[in-house]
Scaffold this motif. Sequence first.
Motif, PDB file in Angstrom:
ATOM      1  N   GLU A 100      -3.324   3.562   7.789  1.00 42.25           N
ATOM      2  CA  GLU A 100      -3.655   3.580   6.364  1.00 42.25           C
ATOM      3  C   GLU A 100      -4.556   2.396   6.058  1.00 42.25           C
ATOM      4  OE1 GLU A 100      -0.526   4.125   3.558  1.00 42.25           O
ATOM      5  OE2 GLU A 100       0.579   5.421   4.927  1.00 42.25           O
ATOM      6  N   VAL A 101      -5.557   2.633   5.243  1.00 42.65           N
ATOM      7  CA  VAL A 101      -6.493   1.577   4.892  1.00 42.65           C
ATOM      8  C   VAL A 101      -6.425   1.358   3.384  1.00 42.65           C
ATOM      9  CG1 VAL A 101      -8.927   0.913   4.873  1.00 42.65           C
ATOM     10  CG2 VAL A 101      -8.013   2.232   6.789  1.00 42.65           C
ATOM     11  N   SER A 102      -6.245   0.122   3.014  1.00 43.40           N
ATOM     12  CA  SER A 102      -6.256  -0.219   1.568  1.00 43.40           C
ATOM     13  C   SER A 102      -7.647  -0.696   1.205  1.00 43.40           C
ATOM     14  CB  SER A 102      -5.244  -1.328   1.294  1.00 43.40           C
ATOM     15  OG  SER A 102      -3.948  -0.896   1.591  1.00 43.40           O
ATOM     16  N   ILE A 103      -8.148  -0.178   0.130  1.00 39.76           N
ATOM     17  CA  ILE A 103      -9.464  -0.597  -0.348  1.00 39.76           C
ATOM     18  C   ILE A 103      -9.251  -1.436  -1.586  1.00 39.76           C
ATOM     19  CG2 ILE A 103     -11.686   0.175  -1.245  1.00 39.76           C
ATOM     20  CD1 ILE A 103     -11.292   2.749   0.397  1.00 39.76           C
ATOM     21  N   LEU A 104      -9.690  -2.656  -1.514  1.00 38.85           N
ATOM     22  CA  LEU A 104      -9.591  -3.550  -2.667  1.00 38.85           C
ATOM     23  C   LEU A 104     -10.821  -3.391  -3.537  1.00 38.85           C
ATOM     24  CD1 LEU A 104      -8.280  -6.715  -0.802  1.00 38.85           C
ATOM     25  CD2 LEU A 104      -6.957  -5.036  -2.066  1.00 38.85           C
TER      26      LEU A 104
END
Length: 105
Positions: A100-104
Amino acid sequence: NNMNTKTKINFIALGDNIVVDPKIKDKTEGGIELIGKAAEENKDPHPEVMAIGEKVVNLELGDRVSLIHTAYPTMIIIEGKKYFVVKEYDIIGKEYKQPEVSILV
């Protein structure tokens, strides 16, 4: 106690042995009992790894794997449930779980 092995079931795999749950369905959805080859052909195409011997390096418990088509696994029964024992070289791959990749923003 040679416990570099890992297990999710009441069985310890040794060496390069791997125990997978083929999730063989012995009944159709309509309740018709399947026996022999018909039941064998009605198994999960990506069985779950349930136990790993100490020499296995590329798998973890719970991995979903694909077996080479020509593999003839040994069937064992543990607590009334059928499992297959395979070698690491019988496995051609495993499902890849995309991190999972979190995009800020």
